[in-house]
Motif scaffolding. Structure first.
Motif, PDB file in Angstrom:
ATOM      1  N   LYS A 137       0.839  -1.205   0.000  1.00  0.00           N
ATOM      2  CA  LYS A 137       0.000   0.000   0.000  1.00  0.00           C
ATOM      3  C   LYS A 137       0.866   1.243   0.000  1.00  0.00           C
ATOM      4  CE  LYS A 137      -3.896   2.157   2.385  1.00  0.00           C
ATOM      5  NZ  LYS A 137      -4.851   2.053   3.528  1.00  0.00           N
ATOM      6  N   GLU A 138       1.987   1.186   0.735  1.00  0.00           N
ATOM      7  CA  GLU A 138       2.904   2.336   0.783  1.00  0.00           C
ATOM      8  C   GLU A 138       3.529   2.634  -0.577  1.00  0.00           C
ATOM      9  OE1 GLU A 138       5.774   1.399   3.726  1.00  0.00           O
ATOM     10  OE2 GLU A 138       4.380   1.543   5.425  1.00  0.00           O
ATOM     11  N   VAL A 139       3.694   1.598  -1.412  1.00  0.00           N
ATOM     12  CA  VAL A 139       4.317   1.802  -2.731  1.00  0.00           C
ATOM     13  C   VAL A 139       3.280   1.839  -3.852  1.00  0.00           C
ATOM     14  CG1 VAL A 139       6.520   0.814  -2.024  1.00  0.00           C
ATOM     15  CG2 VAL A 139       4.773  -0.686  -3.039  1.00  0.00           C
ATOM     16  N   GLY A 140       1.990   2.023  -3.467  1.00  0.00           N
ATOM     17  CA  GLY A 140       0.964   2.288  -4.469  1.00  0.00           C
ATOM     18  C   GLY A 140       0.207   1.096  -5.000  1.00  0.00           C
ATOM     19  N   ILE A 141       0.225  -0.038  -4.288  1.00  0.00           N
ATOM     20  CA  ILE A 141      -0.484  -1.231  -4.741  1.00  0.00           C
ATOM     21  C   ILE A 141      -1.459  -1.699  -3.658  1.00  0.00           C
ATOM     22  CG2 ILE A 141      -0.280  -3.632  -5.482  1.00  0.00           C
ATOM     23  CD1 ILE A 141       0.815  -1.717  -7.523  1.00  0.00           C
ATOM     24  N   LEU A 142      -2.726  -1.823  -4.046  1.00  0.00           N
ATOM     25  CA  LEU A 142      -3.735  -2.349  -3.134  1.00  0.00           C
ATOM     26  C   LEU A 142      -3.958  -3.818  -3.451  1.00  0.00           C
ATOM     27  CD1 LEU A 142      -6.362   0.559  -3.250  1.00  0.00           C
ATOM     28  CD2 LEU A 142      -4.470   0.228  -1.637  1.00  0.00           C
ATOM     29  N   VAL A 143      -4.035  -4.645  -2.397  1.00  0.00           N
ATOM     30  CA  VAL A 143      -4.161  -6.092  -2.565  1.00  0.00           C
ATOM     31  C   VAL A 143      -5.495  -6.564  -2.003  1.00  0.00           C
ATOM     32  CG1 VAL A 143      -3.180  -8.332  -1.990  1.00  0.00           C
ATOM     33  CG2 VAL A 143      -1.671  -6.423  -2.480  1.00  0.00           C
ATOM     34  N   GLU A 144      -6.128  -7.459  -2.748  1.00  0.00           N
ATOM     35  CA  GLU A 144      -7.391  -8.070  -2.299  1.00  0.00           C
ATOM     36  C   GLU A 144      -7.238  -9.588  -2.361  1.00  0.00           C
ATOM     37  OE1 GLU A 144     -12.018  -8.545  -3.896  1.00  0.00           O
ATOM     38  OE2 GLU A 144     -10.622  -7.170  -4.894  1.00  0.00           O
ATOM     39  N   ASP A 145      -7.610 -10.279  -1.293  1.00  0.00           N
ATOM     40  CA  ASP A 145      -7.588 -11.736  -1.269  1.00  0.00           C
ATOM     41  C   ASP A 145      -8.976 -12.255  -1.613  1.00  0.00           C
ATOM     42  OD1 ASP A 145      -4.854 -12.106  -0.485  1.00  0.00           O
ATOM     43  OD2 ASP A 145      -5.427 -11.366   1.505  1.00  0.00           O
ATOM     44  N   THR A 146      -9.063 -13.113  -2.602  1.00  0.00           N
ATOM     45  CA  THR A 146     -10.335 -13.660  -3.063  1.00  0.00           C
ATOM     46  C   THR A 146     -10.262 -15.184  -3.013  1.00  0.00           C
ATOM     47  OG1 THR A 146      -9.802 -14.005  -5.409  1.00  0.00           O
ATOM     48  CG2 THR A 146     -10.314 -11.741  -4.730  1.00  0.00           C
ATOM     49  N   PRO A 147     -11.394 -15.850  -3.164  1.00  0.00           N
ATOM     50  CA  PRO A 147     -11.365 -17.328  -3.193  1.00  0.00           C
ATOM     51  C   PRO A 147     -10.473 -17.871  -4.306  1.00  0.00           C
ATOM     52  CG  PRO A 147     -13.604 -16.549  -2.867  1.00  0.00           C
ATOM     53  CD  PRO A 147     -12.764 -15.335  -3.172  1.00  0.00           C
ATOM     54  N   GLN A 148     -10.244 -17.055  -5.335  1.00  0.00           N
ATOM     55  CA  GLN A 148      -9.385 -17.497  -6.444  1.00  0.00           C
ATOM     56  C   GLN A 148      -7.931 -17.091  -6.274  1.00  0.00           C
ATOM     57  OE1 GLN A 148     -12.325 -15.628  -7.090  1.00  0.00           O
ATOM     58  NE2 GLN A 148     -13.517 -17.524  -7.260  1.00  0.00           N
ATOM     59  N   GLY A 149      -7.594 -16.359  -5.189  1.00  0.00           N
ATOM     60  CA  GLY A 149      -6.219 -15.967  -4.970  1.00  0.00           C
ATOM     61  C   GLY A 149      -6.048 -14.463  -4.818  1.00  0.00           C
ATOM     62  N   GLN A 150      -4.800 -14.028  -4.844  1.00  0.00           N
ATOM     63  CA  GLN A 150      -4.458 -12.604  -4.646  1.00  0.00           C
ATOM     64  C   GLN A 150      -4.756 -11.795  -5.902  1.00  0.00           C
ATOM     65  OE1 GLN A 150      -0.676 -11.156  -2.588  1.00  0.00           O
ATOM     66  NE2 GLN A 150      -0.104 -10.901  -4.734  1.00  0.00           N
ATOM     67  N   ARG A 151      -5.430 -10.680  -5.725  1.00  0.00           N
ATOM     68  CA  ARG A 151      -5.700  -9.760  -6.806  1.00  0.00           C
ATOM     69  C   ARG A 151      -5.155  -8.386  -6.411  1.00  0.00           C
ATOM     70  NH1 ARG A 151     -11.704  -9.200  -9.306  1.00  0.00           N
ATOM     71  NH2 ARG A 151     -11.510 -11.428  -8.970  1.00  0.00           N
ATOM     72  N   TRP A 152      -4.529  -7.659  -7.335  1.00  0.00           N
ATOM     73  CA  TRP A 152      -3.939  -6.371  -6.972  1.00  0.00           C
ATOM     74  C   TRP A 152      -4.428  -5.264  -7.899  1.00  0.00           C
ATOM     75  CZ3 TRP A 152      -1.092  -3.959 -10.722  1.00  0.00           C
ATOM     76  CH2 TRP A 152      -0.546  -4.747 -11.741  1.00  0.00           C
ATOM     77  N   TYR A 153      -4.382  -4.047  -7.394  1.00  0.00           N
ATOM     78  CA  TYR A 153      -4.765  -2.857  -8.129  1.00  0.00           C
ATOM     79  C   TYR A 153      -3.744  -1.753  -7.835  1.00  0.00           C
ATOM     80  CZ  TYR A 153      -9.254  -5.301  -7.595  1.00  0.00           C
ATOM     81  OH  TYR A 153     -10.242  -6.250  -7.548  1.00  0.00           O
ATOM     82  N   LYS A 154      -3.629  -0.821  -8.757  1.00  0.00           N
ATOM     83  CA  LYS A 154      -2.821   0.363  -8.454  1.00  0.00           C
ATOM     84  C   LYS A 154      -3.656   1.347  -7.662  1.00  0.00           C
ATOM     85  CE  LYS A 154       0.861   0.550 -11.844  1.00  0.00           C
ATOM     86  NZ  LYS A 154       1.562   1.417 -12.801  1.00  0.00           N
TER      87      LYS A 154
END
Length: 469
Positions: free
Chosen positions: A451-468
């Motif tokens: 998050k500090e370097v500009g990436i938001l992470v979401e954990d889903t049933p299918q695995g890790q998903r990321w967004y800027k």
């Protein structure tokens, strides 16, 4: 049918190629005495997008462009830097290639230089003199503009306007050598020692600016070509003079469709060195870490419209492009968990929006409306990937369609992590491994660091998903 706005007629016309399935297209390139500015880049991108759409529609495009590598500006730069004119031209021609490569501008079929066609230019000038359209005066050769019927029709100016414009570009010595102020040089006397020149029937000299494009178009394409493109500032005098000298020589129509792109303004003002807002592409690329944002900004405005470049327009372009990339990654993310088969509703929308995209581009390359169709597919992708059950064929068709349509804009690699920093990629990989090892404390720490370097992470049933962020 594809409609193209023709500067000559000032209206949209149905595009009909001279040869079925093939297009001969000539686009004016830069004078290589400096790094290209953002306006040059806009022209290169605009006509690359036009070319790409024609190819998307199945045409074979023979795309010829030039480097003006002998010119007063090049001579002055060479004298200032204490190097040869050829060294100056080579330096900035190479810089053009280096700066346009990150923007994914396709190489021209032929990229010719003025100095490569000097014998052809001399032959061209001889023909003009032989037909009475040109005359020698103290080593210069001028074209008799008024002798050519319809001179200035592309510029939509009357003779008085053209004479006034011509007078503003002349010095007293040149006025004396001309029969008429509107006559223009096709060959220039060059008596100075140490300055680039060639032997000719009229003495040592070098070509005028306008002649090279006529020569290259006829040499590498045909006496009559489908499309000639360039910035709107070239309509007069450059393209006006190209028409006159080309048609005077061949007696045939030179170009069927004249296409001109609009200007780039900087902070709502015309770009100029005097205003201190002159922006080179070279500097721009060093300012932004993602060249595709610049490509996106300059390719998704309809080519005839002006573009306003400022920090907030670049930021808006970045956000829009990231939205497309995120939707594409979402589709890839759900591909592994998809079920076999198709979802008929998804395919119907894909077909509808593909048609909408093509209808927009068929209307004089209306890129904003074409982009709106892509964003409909982006919305569909984001909604569909949140479904509990997704079908593999539908996911794949969405991926292929978005990729194919975005490639018309020259934007490829939507699934690439190339737009991430090395640190961001490494942190994402480390977090995947931490969760696989059930080290959730480390996983949470890495989430915070991302998050500090500009990436938001979401954990889903299918695995890790990321967004800027």
């Amino acid at each position: 049918m594809i409609y193209v706005y023709n500067t000559l007629s000032l209206k949209k016309e149905v595009f009909k190629p001279i040869t079925t399935g093939k297009i001969n297209m000539y686009v004016c390139g830069p004078t290589v005495y400096n790094y290209i500015h953002i306006g040059n880049a806009r022209s290169a991108i605009a006509f690359d997008t036009v070319r790409r759409y024609f190819e998307y529609r199945g045409y074979e495009v023979n795309y010829v462009s030039n480097f003006t590598d002998v010119d007063d500006k090049i001579i002055n730069r060479a004298q200032k830097e204490g190097i040869s004119e050829l060294a100056v031209a080579n330096k900035y021609a190479e810089a053009f290639h280096e700066d346009t490569l990150p923007l994914n501008i396709k190489p021209a079929t032929i990229r010719s230089r003025a100095t490569e066609v000097i014998p052809d230019i001399i032959d061209f000038v001889k023909d003009l003199i032989g037909k009475g359209y040109a005359y020698e005066s103290e080593g210069d050769v001028y074209f008799r503009a008024k002798k050519f019927k319809g001179y200035g029709i592309l510029a939509h100016q009357d003779l008085a306007e053209m004479e006034a414009n011509a007078a503003g570009r002349l010095n007293d010595d040149e006025t004396v050598r001309k029969e008429d102020p509107v006559d223009f040089a096709v060959w220039k006397n060059e008596p100075r020692e140490g300055v680039i020149s060639w032997e000719s029937p009229w003495g040592k000299g070098r070509p005028g600016w306008h002649i090279e494009c006529s020569v290259m178009a006829q040499k590498y394409l045909s006496n009559t070509i489908d499309i000639h493109g360039g910035g709107i500032d070239l309509a007069f005098p450059h393209h006006t003079n190209e028409i006159a000298q080309s048609e005077a020589r061949t007696g045939q129509k030179f170009v069927n469709y004249w296409m001109h792109n609009g200007f780039v303004n900087v902070n709502n003002e015309k770009m100029s060195k005097s205003l201190g807002n002159f922006t080179t592409l070279h500097d721009l690329l060093s300012t932004y870490d993602d060249p595709m944002v610049i490509r996106y900004l300059l390719s998704t405005t309809q080519y005839r419209r002006p573009i306003n470049y400022e920090n907030n327009t670049v930021e808006q372009a970045r956000l829009e492009l990231e939205r497309i990339r995120t939707a594409y990654r979402n589709l890839l993310f759900r591909l592994d968990s998809s079920e076999l088969g198709s979802d008929g509703k998804v395919e119907v929308i894909i077909e509808e929006q593909t048609k909408a995209f093509e209808q927009a581009m068929n209307d004089d390359f209306n890129t904003p409306n074409a982009l709106a169709a892509i964003f409909e597919l982006v919305s569909l992708a984001n909604t569909y990937t949140k479904s509990n059950v997704v079908k593999r064929n539908s996911i794949q068709e969405l991926l292929e369609t978005i990729s194919k349509l975005m490639s018309v804009f020259g934007i490829d690699g939507l699934d690439s992590h190339a737009d991430l920093t090395t640190e961001q990629r490494e942190l994402l990989d480390m977090r995947v491994k931490a969760r696989q090892s059930h080290d959730f404390t480390k996983s949470d720490l890495l989430r915070n660091r991302l998050k500090e370097v500009g990436i938001l992470v979401e954990d889903t049933p299918q695995g890790q998903r990321w967004y800027k962020a």
